[in-house]
Design a protein around this motif. Structure first.
Motif, PDB file in Angstrom:
ATOM      1  N   ASN A   1       2.083 -14.000   5.974  1.00 14.29           N
ATOM      2  CA  ASN A   1       2.507 -13.600   4.641  1.00 14.29           C
ATOM      3  C   ASN A   1       3.959 -13.164   4.658  1.00 14.29           C
ATOM      4  O   ASN A   1       4.413 -12.554   5.608  1.00 14.29           O
ATOM      5  CB  ASN A   1       1.664 -12.418   4.142  1.00 14.29           C
ATOM      6  CG  ASN A   1       0.205 -12.764   4.050  1.00 14.29           C
ATOM      7  OD1 ASN A   1      -0.149 -13.834   3.579  1.00 14.29           O
ATOM      8  ND2 ASN A   1      -0.647 -11.876   4.517  1.00 14.29           N
TER       9      ASN A   1
ATOM     10  N   ASN B   1       3.006  -5.516  10.553  1.00 11.06           N
ATOM     11  CA  ASN B   1       3.955  -6.420   9.906  1.00 11.06           C
ATOM     12  C   ASN B   1       5.356  -5.881  10.163  1.00 11.06           C
ATOM     13  O   ASN B   1       5.525  -4.732  10.559  1.00 11.06           O
ATOM     14  CB  ASN B   1       3.688  -6.514   8.404  1.00 11.06           C
ATOM     15  CG  ASN B   1       2.408  -7.278   8.097  1.00 11.06           C
ATOM     16  OD1 ASN B   1       1.763  -7.802   8.991  1.00 11.06           O
ATOM     17  ND2 ASN B   1       2.043  -7.330   6.831  1.00 11.06           N
TER      18      ASN B   1
ATOM     19  N   THR C   1      -2.819  -7.397   6.027  1.00 15.35           N
ATOM     20  CA  THR C   1      -2.946  -7.016   4.626  1.00 15.35           C
ATOM     21  C   THR C   1      -3.856  -5.786   4.567  1.00 15.35           C
ATOM     22  O   THR C   1      -4.331  -5.310   5.592  1.00 15.35           O
ATOM     23  CB  THR C   1      -3.564  -8.161   3.784  1.00 15.35           C
ATOM     24  OG1 THR C   1      -4.857  -8.488   4.313  1.00 15.35           O
ATOM     25  CG2 THR C   1      -2.677  -9.402   3.777  1.00 15.35           C
TER      26      THR C   1
ATOM     27  N   GLU D   1      -0.475  -6.872  -0.007  1.00 13.69           N
ATOM     28  CA  GLU D   1       0.556  -6.883   1.025  1.00 13.69           C
ATOM     29  C   GLU D   1       1.473  -5.667   0.975  1.00 13.69           C
ATOM     30  O   GLU D   1       1.995  -5.249   2.011  1.00 13.69           O
ATOM     31  CB  GLU D   1       1.405  -8.145   0.900  1.00 13.69           C
ATOM     32  CG  GLU D   1       0.602  -9.408   1.118  1.00 13.69           C
ATOM     33  CD  GLU D   1       1.396 -10.666   0.843  1.00 13.69           C
ATOM     34  OE1 GLU D   1       2.643 -10.599   0.789  1.00 13.69           O
ATOM     35  OE2 GLU D   1       0.775 -11.715   0.673  1.00 13.69           O
TER      36      GLU D   1
END
Length: 163
Positions: A2, A36, A52, A109
């Protein structure tokens, strides 16, 4: 993988929509999943990675915060979902919460936390309190859009000193 891209004046998820305009004088903190990475680009910020968090879990945590209610911002794009917007208002301070850049999906996200520090009702301390709760419950990290860096959980007071 993502990728969520944010600029200082526009919240923008690549290939999802055109953006939700926020005021340039708002203090914005972005929460994103641990694991992330954040990357500063010419277009703003990219939040990249496979991780996520549950949209439903985010709403559940947000609803436990005193003085927070769901609302529909006047300046949102018509395609954005009201389920993504919450506002902390204790009659002294106002902090806006936007989940997943206004898009309701099972997995989210980012969460944007905004307050206008140039108005009496702007309150970075309340914004940080909300961030701490969401980070703890949802395993998130904080990116400070004004300082252009990640805030370590133990060093959140640095934001208060630099505002």
């Amino acid at each position: 993988m993502n990728t969520t891209t944010l600029s200082e004046t526009t919240t923008n998820r690549k290939s999802k929509h055109k953006g939700d305009h926020m005021a340039i004088w708002d203090y914005q903190l972005i929460l994103f999943p641990i694991g992330n990475i954040s990357e500063l680009t010419d277009d703003g910020m990219d939040f990249i990675g496979p991780h996520t968090f549950s949209f439903h879990s985010a709403i559940t945590v947000i609803r436990t915060i005193d003085f927070v209610k769901n609302y529909s911002p006047e300046n949102k794009w018509p395609s954005f979902d009201d389920a993504c917007y919450y506002c902390f208002n204790d009659e002294q301070s106002i902090v806006e919460i936007e989940i997943n850049s206004g898009i309701h999906e099972e997995e989210a996200e980012i969460i944007s936390i905004r307050t206008n520090i140039y108005r009496d009702e702007g309150n970075i301390e309340k914004a940080i309190e909300i961030c701490k709760k969401l980070c703890k419950e949802l395993n998130l990290l904080i990116w400070d859009m004004k300082m252009k860096r990640q805030i370590e959980k133990l060093k959140m007071n640095q934001v208060l000193k630099l505002q």
